[in-house]
Design a protein around this motif. Structure first.
Motif, short mmCIF file in Angstrom:
data_model
loop_
_atom_site.label_atom_id
_atom_site.label_comp_id
_atom_site.label_asym_id
_atom_site.label_seq_id
_atom_site.Cartn_x
_atom_site.Cartn_y
_atom_site.Cartn_z
N ALA A 166 25.74 45.79 40.49
CA ALA A 166 26.06 44.70 39.75
C ALA A 166 27.10 44.76 38.52
CB ALA A 166 24.74 44.09 38.88
N TYR A 167 26.86 46.14 37.98
CA TYR A 167 28.02 46.52 37.01
C TYR A 167 29.43 46.36 37.62
CZ TYR A 167 30.60 50.16 34.39
OH TYR A 167 31.70 50.86 33.79
N LEU A 168 29.48 47.12 38.72
CA LEU A 168 30.68 47.17 39.37
C LEU A 168 31.21 45.58 39.78
CD1 LEU A 168 30.49 49.81 42.17
CD2 LEU A 168 31.55 50.14 39.95
N ASN A 169 30.26 44.75 39.89
CA ASN A 169 30.61 43.27 40.26
C ASN A 169 30.95 42.66 38.87
OD1 ASN A 169 31.12 41.05 41.86
ND2 ASN A 169 28.91 40.19 41.43
N ARG A 170 30.34 43.01 37.95
CA ARG A 170 30.58 42.31 36.68
C ARG A 170 32.22 42.95 36.26
NH1 ARG A 170 25.47 43.68 35.22
NH2 ARG A 170 25.98 45.40 34.28
N LYS A 171 32.35 43.99 36.50
CA LYS A 171 33.51 44.76 36.01
C LYS A 171 34.64 43.93 36.89
CE LYS A 171 35.96 49.16 35.43
NZ LYS A 171 35.86 50.58 35.76
N GLU A 172 34.78 43.80 38.28
CA GLU A 172 35.65 43.48 38.96
C GLU A 172 35.84 41.88 38.55
OE1 GLU A 172 34.27 43.50 43.26
OE2 GLU A 172 34.52 45.64 42.83
N ASN A 173 34.85 40.92 38.29
CA ASN A 173 34.96 39.57 37.67
C ASN A 173 35.55 39.63 36.55
OD1 ASN A 173 33.70 38.52 39.89
ND2 ASN A 173 31.74 38.59 39.08
N LYS A 174 35.62 40.56 35.62
CA LYS A 174 36.21 40.61 34.11
C LYS A 174 37.50 40.90 34.43
CE LYS A 174 36.09 42.63 29.66
NZ LYS A 174 35.42 43.66 28.91
N ASN A 175 37.94 41.63 35.21
CA ASN A 175 39.42 42.20 35.62
C ASN A 175 40.11 40.85 36.27
OD1 ASN A 175 39.10 44.52 34.70
ND2 ASN A 175 38.65 45.63 36.62
N LYS A 176 39.31 40.29 37.26
CA LYS A 176 39.95 38.94 37.56
C LYS A 176 40.29 37.83 36.67
CE LYS A 176 39.28 35.58 41.49
NZ LYS A 176 39.90 34.55 40.65
N ALA A 177 39.33 37.63 35.87
CA ALA A 177 39.40 36.78 34.67
C ALA A 177 40.49 37.04 33.89
CB ALA A 177 38.15 36.42 33.98
N VAL A 178 40.77 38.14 33.57
CA VAL A 178 41.81 38.72 32.65
C VAL A 178 43.29 38.62 33.37
CG1 VAL A 178 42.91 40.71 31.54
CG2 VAL A 178 40.58 40.27 31.40
N LYS A 179 43.27 38.88 34.52
CA LYS A 179 44.47 38.49 35.45
C LYS A 179 44.68 37.48 35.52
CE LYS A 179 46.45 39.80 39.87
NZ LYS A 179 46.32 40.53 41.04
N ASP A 180 43.63 36.28 35.46
CA ASP A 180 44.27 35.08 35.96
C ASP A 180 44.66 34.51 34.61
OD1 ASP A 180 43.16 35.01 38.39
OD2 ASP A 180 41.15 34.30 38.14
N TYR A 181 44.14 34.92 33.50
CA TYR A 181 44.42 34.42 32.03
C TYR A 181 46.02 34.90 31.75
CZ TYR A 181 44.09 33.66 27.10
OH TYR A 181 44.20 33.18 25.80
N ARG A 182 46.24 36.22 32.20
CA ARG A 182 47.59 36.61 32.01
C ARG A 182 48.29 35.59 32.80
NH1 ARG A 182 46.51 42.88 31.77
NH2 ARG A 182 45.73 42.90 29.52
N ASN A 183 48.24 35.62 34.05
CA ASN A 183 49.13 34.50 34.96
C ASN A 183 49.27 33.14 34.29
OD1 ASN A 183 49.41 36.70 36.79
ND2 ASN A 183 47.99 36.14 38.20
N LYS A 184 48.26 32.62 33.74
CA LYS A 184 48.29 31.17 33.20
C LYS A 184 49.14 31.26 31.99
CE LYS A 184 47.31 26.94 32.89
NZ LYS A 184 47.52 26.17 33.80
N ILE A 185 49.13 32.22 31.23
CA ILE A 185 50.12 32.43 29.96
C ILE A 185 51.43 32.60 30.57
CG2 ILE A 185 50.74 33.87 27.95
CD1 ILE A 185 47.60 34.40 27.67
N LYS A 186 51.83 33.19 31.40
CA LYS A 186 52.88 33.38 31.86
C LYS A 186 53.63 32.26 32.52
CE LYS A 186 55.89 36.40 35.07
NZ LYS A 186 56.85 35.63 34.97
N GLU A 187 52.76 31.27 33.10
CA GLU A 187 53.15 30.18 33.86
C GLU A 187 53.69 29.32 32.50
OE1 GLU A 187 50.75 26.76 36.02
OE2 GLU A 187 50.51 28.56 36.63
N LEU A 188 52.63 29.15 31.66
CA LEU A 188 52.98 28.24 30.60
C LEU A 188 54.26 28.64 29.69
CD1 LEU A 188 49.28 27.73 29.15
CD2 LEU A 188 51.04 26.08 30.29
N PHE A 189 54.41 30.02 29.79
CA PHE A 189 55.52 30.62 29.04
C PHE A 189 56.90 30.18 29.69
CE2 PHE A 189 58.68 33.93 28.27
CZ PHE A 189 58.77 34.05 26.78
N ASP A 190 56.65 30.29 31.09
CA ASP A 190 58.03 29.84 31.95
C ASP A 190 58.25 28.47 31.88
OD1 ASP A 190 58.20 32.64 32.64
OD2 ASP A 190 57.14 32.37 34.65
N GLN A 191 57.29 27.51 31.79
CA GLN A 191 57.32 26.13 31.85
C GLN A 191 57.84 25.71 30.53
OE1 GLN A 191 53.48 24.35 32.44
NE2 GLN A 191 53.50 24.75 34.63
#
Length: 86
Positions: A56-81
């Protein structure tokens, strides 16, 4: 092998003295993740934590890393727009 015995001894000492804080499960899970020389089930048994808790710890860690990556991608997308302005 000395390290394992030392960790067991430290864990036993911490649990014996009620004034001392216990080692949190998250720290033990991180230890298991950083030391793949033994199977996770063996570490879990030695450190007195559940294997399902470790997974469960590993799953939470993976989900957190995915959320951070998605957030960074969204910021980059808005910056490019915004044509590189903020």
């Amino acid at each position: 092998m000395y390290f394992i015995i030392s960790l067991r001894f430290q864990t036993a000492l911490l649990s014996y003295h009620s004034k001392e804080p216990k080692i949190k499960a998250g720290i033990k899970y991180a230890f298991i993740e950083e030391h793949p020389e033994y199977a996770a089930a063996k570490w879990a048994k030695m450190l007195k934590v559940s294997l399902s808790g470790y997974h469960a710890y590993l799953n939470r860690k993976e989900n957190k890393n995915k959320a951070v990556k998605d957030y960074r991608n969204k910021i980059k997308e808005l910056f490019d727009q915004g044509r590189g302005t903020y």
